[in-house]
Design an enzyme around this catalytic site. Structure first.
Site, PDB file in Angstrom:
ATOM      1  N   HIS A 257       0.844  -1.213   0.000  1.00  0.00           N
ATOM      2  CA  HIS A 257       0.000   0.000   0.000  1.00  0.00           C
ATOM      3  C   HIS A 257       0.875   1.258   0.000  1.00  0.00           C
ATOM      4  O   HIS A 257       0.612   2.208  -0.735  1.00  0.00           O
ATOM      5  CB  HIS A 257      -0.882   0.039   1.263  1.00  0.00           C
ATOM      6  CG  HIS A 257      -1.953  -0.996   1.321  1.00  0.00           C
ATOM      7  ND1 HIS A 257      -2.139  -1.834   2.400  1.00  0.00           N
ATOM      8  CD2 HIS A 257      -2.927  -1.329   0.431  1.00  0.00           C
ATOM      9  CE1 HIS A 257      -3.171  -2.618   2.172  1.00  0.00           C
ATOM     10  NE2 HIS A 257      -3.666  -2.345   0.983  1.00  0.00           N
TER      11      HIS A 257
ATOM     12  N   LYS B 136     -18.323  -5.099   8.194  1.00  0.00           N
ATOM     13  CA  LYS B 136     -17.175  -6.016   8.178  1.00  0.00           C
ATOM     14  C   LYS B 136     -16.317  -5.725   9.404  1.00  0.00           C
ATOM     15  O   LYS B 136     -15.994  -4.561   9.676  1.00  0.00           O
ATOM     16  CB  LYS B 136     -16.379  -5.744   6.886  1.00  0.00           C
ATOM     17  CG  LYS B 136     -15.371  -6.811   6.538  1.00  0.00           C
ATOM     18  CD  LYS B 136     -14.735  -6.477   5.187  1.00  0.00           C
ATOM     19  CE  LYS B 136     -13.282  -6.905   5.147  1.00  0.00           C
ATOM     20  NZ  LYS B 136     -12.575  -6.361   3.994  1.00  0.00           N
TER      21      LYS B 136
ATOM     22  N   ARG C 231      -2.105  -6.400  -8.140  1.00  0.00           N
ATOM     23  CA  ARG C 231      -1.015  -7.304  -7.748  1.00  0.00           C
ATOM     24  C   ARG C 231      -0.839  -8.480  -8.699  1.00  0.00           C
ATOM     25  O   ARG C 231       0.230  -8.707  -9.234  1.00  0.00           O
ATOM     26  CB  ARG C 231      -1.279  -7.855  -6.337  1.00  0.00           C
ATOM     27  CG  ARG C 231      -1.090  -6.846  -5.245  1.00  0.00           C
ATOM     28  CD  ARG C 231      -1.596  -7.376  -3.936  1.00  0.00           C
ATOM     29  NE  ARG C 231      -3.027  -7.652  -4.023  1.00  0.00           N
ATOM     30  CZ  ARG C 231      -3.804  -7.966  -3.003  1.00  0.00           C
ATOM     31  NH1 ARG C 231      -3.286  -8.098  -1.807  1.00  0.00           N
ATOM     32  NH2 ARG C 231      -5.091  -8.166  -3.171  1.00  0.00           N
TER      33      ARG C 231
ATOM     34  N   SER D 235      -3.107  -7.382   3.497  1.00  0.00           N
ATOM     35  CA  SER D 235      -3.328  -7.103   4.928  1.00  0.00           C
ATOM     36  C   SER D 235      -3.717  -8.383   5.658  1.00  0.00           C
ATOM     37  O   SER D 235      -3.323  -8.593   6.811  1.00  0.00           O
ATOM     38  CB  SER D 235      -4.445  -6.073   5.097  1.00  0.00           C
ATOM     39  OG  SER D 235      -4.090  -4.865   4.479  1.00  0.00           O
TER      40      SER D 235
HETATM   41  O1  PNS Z   1      -8.728  -2.615   0.544  1.00  0.00           O
HETATM   42  P1  PNS Z   1      -9.979  -3.177  -0.070  1.00  0.00           P
HETATM   43  O2  PNS Z   1     -10.810  -3.860   0.989  1.00  0.00           O
HETATM   44  O3  PNS Z   1      -9.697  -4.048  -1.254  1.00  0.00           O
HETATM   45  O4  PNS Z   1     -10.822  -1.910  -0.612  1.00  0.00           O
HETATM   46  C1  PNS Z   1     -12.103  -2.079  -1.149  1.00  0.00           C
HETATM   47  C2  PNS Z   1     -12.820  -0.716  -1.242  1.00  0.00           C
HETATM   48  C3  PNS Z   1     -12.820  -0.031   0.107  1.00  0.00           C
HETATM   49  C4  PNS Z   1     -12.129   0.149  -2.254  1.00  0.00           C
HETATM   50  C5  PNS Z   1     -14.280  -0.976  -1.707  1.00  0.00           C
HETATM   51  O5  PNS Z   1     -14.835  -1.998  -0.929  1.00  0.00           O
HETATM   52  C6  PNS Z   1     -15.172   0.249  -1.608  1.00  0.00           C
HETATM   53  O6  PNS Z   1     -14.958   1.224  -2.284  1.00  0.00           O
HETATM   54  N1  PNS Z   1     -16.174   0.194  -0.730  1.00  0.00           N
HETATM   55  C7  PNS Z   1     -17.089   1.287  -0.510  1.00  0.00           C
HETATM   56  C8  PNS Z   1     -18.504   0.882  -0.913  1.00  0.00           C
HETATM   57  C9  PNS Z   1     -18.711   1.060  -2.402  1.00  0.00           C
HETATM   58  O7  PNS Z   1     -18.582   2.129  -2.949  1.00  0.00           O
HETATM   59  N2  PNS Z   1     -19.107  -0.030  -3.095  1.00  0.00           N
HETATM   60  C10 PNS Z   1     -19.462   0.059  -4.514  1.00  0.00           C
HETATM   61  C11 PNS Z   1     -18.476  -0.563  -5.414  1.00  0.00           C
HETATM   62  S1  PNS Z   1     -18.703  -2.320  -5.422  1.00  0.00           S
END
Ligand code: PNS
Length: 162
Positions: free
Chosen positions: A17, A41, A90, A128
């Protein structure tokens, strides 16, 4: 390109990150790291801890700001007047999730684009969740996270008495 948002859970932020933060911060005027406060979550670190940790890790990067958000990413993007999302890529295993995320965000707001930074080789399989698991069982995570994060992990698991 003015302001971009690098969203994620960052539970905790890994060296992968950090690498994406540093590289993308060089390409935009202002980078907001958006830390998701996901009420559905459970996370190891609280939202305040994840934000505080990222602030410590990025203190030398003047154009990087750490903010938390909840709800839809597109709504957060609108709130901070940004239309560019940064994500790290990745391995091929990231493809399905990332394309779904990028397409959903674009369909929710066609002004929003996602650009991907290809992760450095050494961070290809770093996540993570791997960090949390290795640290939980007392493994060495010093190659995976910043020393400050090592301390956060140690303190967290000690406080949980696991
Ligand atoms: O680090 P991560 O868990 O891969 O990040 C995922 C993240 C936070 C980018 C994604 O879950 C997110 O943007 N969540 C906010 C809710 C949202 O906007 N969802 C719509 C797209 S599916």
């Amino acid at each position: 390109m003015k302001t971009a948002v690098y969203p994620g859970s960052f539970d905790p932020a890994t060296n992968g990150h950090l690498d994406i933060i540093k590289r993308s911060a060089c390409q935009v005027e202002h980078l907001i790291v958006g830390v998701l406060n996901n009420v559905n979550k459970s996370s190891l670190f609280t939202i305040d801890e994840r934000v505080k940790l990222l602030e410590a890790l990025t203190q030398d990067l003047p154009n990087v700001e750490i903010r938390s958000f909840s709800g839809l990413l597109v709504d957060f993007m609108e709130k901070v007047s940004a239309n560019l999302i940064i994500r790290g890529f990745r391995a091929v295993s990231d493809f399905e999730f990332e394309i779904q995320l990028a397409q959903t965000n674009h369909s929710l707001n066609p002004n929003i684009e996602t650009i991907f930074f290809v992760t450095k080789n050494e961070y290809s399989f770093l996540s993570s969740s791997v960090v949390r698991e290795v640290a939980l069982y007392g493994g060495d995570v010093s190659q995976m996270v910043h020393p400050i994060t090592v301390t956060y992990l140690k303190d967290k698991y000690e406080s949980m008495e696991v």
